[in-house]
Design a protein around this motif. Sequence first.
Motif, PDB file in Angstrom:
ATOM      1  N   ALA A 159      32.656   6.555 -13.027  1.00  0.00           N
ATOM      2  CA  ALA A 159      33.075   6.222 -14.466  1.00  0.00           C
ATOM      3  C   ALA A 159      32.402   6.932 -15.701  1.00  0.00           C
ATOM      4  O   ALA A 159      33.176   7.304 -16.568  1.00  0.00           O
ATOM      5  N   GLN A 162      34.375  10.086 -16.027  1.00  0.00           N
ATOM      6  CA  GLN A 162      35.840  10.057 -16.753  1.00  0.00           C
ATOM      7  C   GLN A 162      35.759  10.379 -18.091  1.00  0.00           C
ATOM      8  O   GLN A 162      34.811  10.114 -19.034  1.00  0.00           O
ATOM      9  N   GLN A 164      36.609  10.281 -22.097  1.00  0.00           N
ATOM     10  CA  GLN A 164      36.947   9.402 -23.068  1.00  0.00           C
ATOM     11  C   GLN A 164      37.121  10.075 -24.362  1.00  0.00           C
ATOM     12  O   GLN A 164      36.687  11.082 -24.713  1.00  0.00           O
ATOM     13  N   GLN A 183      37.143   0.341 -22.229  1.00  0.00           N
ATOM     14  CA  GLN A 183      37.958   1.662 -21.542  1.00  0.00           C
ATOM     15  C   GLN A 183      37.520   2.047 -20.230  1.00  0.00           C
ATOM     16  O   GLN A 183      38.413   2.612 -19.693  1.00  0.00           O
ATOM     17  N   SER A 184      36.178   2.129 -19.867  1.00  0.00           N
ATOM     18  CA  SER A 184      35.805   2.725 -18.749  1.00  0.00           C
ATOM     19  C   SER A 184      35.747   1.682 -17.488  1.00  0.00           C
ATOM     20  O   SER A 184      35.378   2.012 -16.181  1.00  0.00           O
ATOM     21  N   LEU A 215      32.148  10.218 -20.232  1.00  0.00           N
ATOM     22  CA  LEU A 215      31.563   9.198 -20.935  1.00  0.00           C
ATOM     23  C   LEU A 215      30.060   9.270 -20.789  1.00  0.00           C
ATOM     24  O   LEU A 215      29.248   9.152 -21.865  1.00  0.00           O
TER      25      LEU A 215
END
Length: 357
Positions: A159, A162, A164, A183-184, A215
């Motif tokens: 995560a 990822q 953002q 969001q994550s 992130l």
Amino acid sequence: MALVALTAPVGFGQLGQPIPMATPPSIPKPLPVQVQPPNETARMLSEVLDEDVELGELNTQLGHLARELSDQTGLPFFIDQKGIAMAELGTDKSIAATLPRMPLRSALRTVLAPLSLRAVVQTDGLVITADFTELTRRGIATDQWIDQRNNRTSAITKALDQEQSVRFIETPLQDAVMQLSNQSQIPMVVDRRALEEIGLTPDTPVVMEIESVSLRSLLRLMLRELDLTYMVKDEILQITTIEAAEQNLVGRIYFLEATGLPIGDLGHAIAVIQSTIVPDTWESLGGPSTMVPLLQGQGNRPALLISTTTDVHEQIGDLLRLMREHHVGPDPVVDPHAKAEPPKVPRRKPEQSGGMF
């Protein structure tokens, strides 16, 4: 003039007063391991591996492969169930190959290498098990967290990679963290007690507008402005102070296959990491982080046990991943009986203050 004996190297600071300098510590060595000498069966199998065999059409499942090979060659084959599981394979995995006449060693490599498996000579026969050099190249079995579930920690790590995008304008820290958590889809909390110790609260405002970054980078940029950091502990990403993170170190075992670091010389691996990854965090320079080599010997994997902060762990993981990406071929092997120069570890530079001597 009287002579003064010094028990440690010194520098000179204010008014020429001596300042003790840190002496590089000796790198801990793994305990010696008694290697089991090969018996007659093992010696015979090592010789047979270079003899030609013709296995022909092989069409079976992994769970039946040992019996199939034993029937065709008359040699004792076994399956290492734990090794197969670590290679993330099931016993129902299909095995299909056409094997003309060739050395048994080559035939086994042809069948097993695509699955990141290998055949190892042991005292009771040929054991089909995981090839950890190939597995680690694929990012499998590269490390193991201590006191944390690997699958949950790995999910948080993925995560963090990822991308953002956020827009925080005087947003309370607690609200910003909650938004990032949503969001994550990973759990995040703010360490209120630690923040209070440096005069911050969960309502401390955050200002940030950024698009399409990981992130991990987003958190570093956002928290750096507040002299904060994050750590993964108890399967949760916690926003905390740098001091609190250094008091709650996390342990992780790193396996070193396929990095190009010499097998049999873990001191070299320690020196590489300590001199490149936040040098002043290590115990050798008065920092909180520790690193020790794990037992090496027959059947053991080369590994280091490292206790440090989440941020430093991420940097170590990135370094070893990069080394694997750019290393081909087998790892160099060091003769344990050969004499070599001891690896150098970083030394803290003496502080310069005041006049000259």
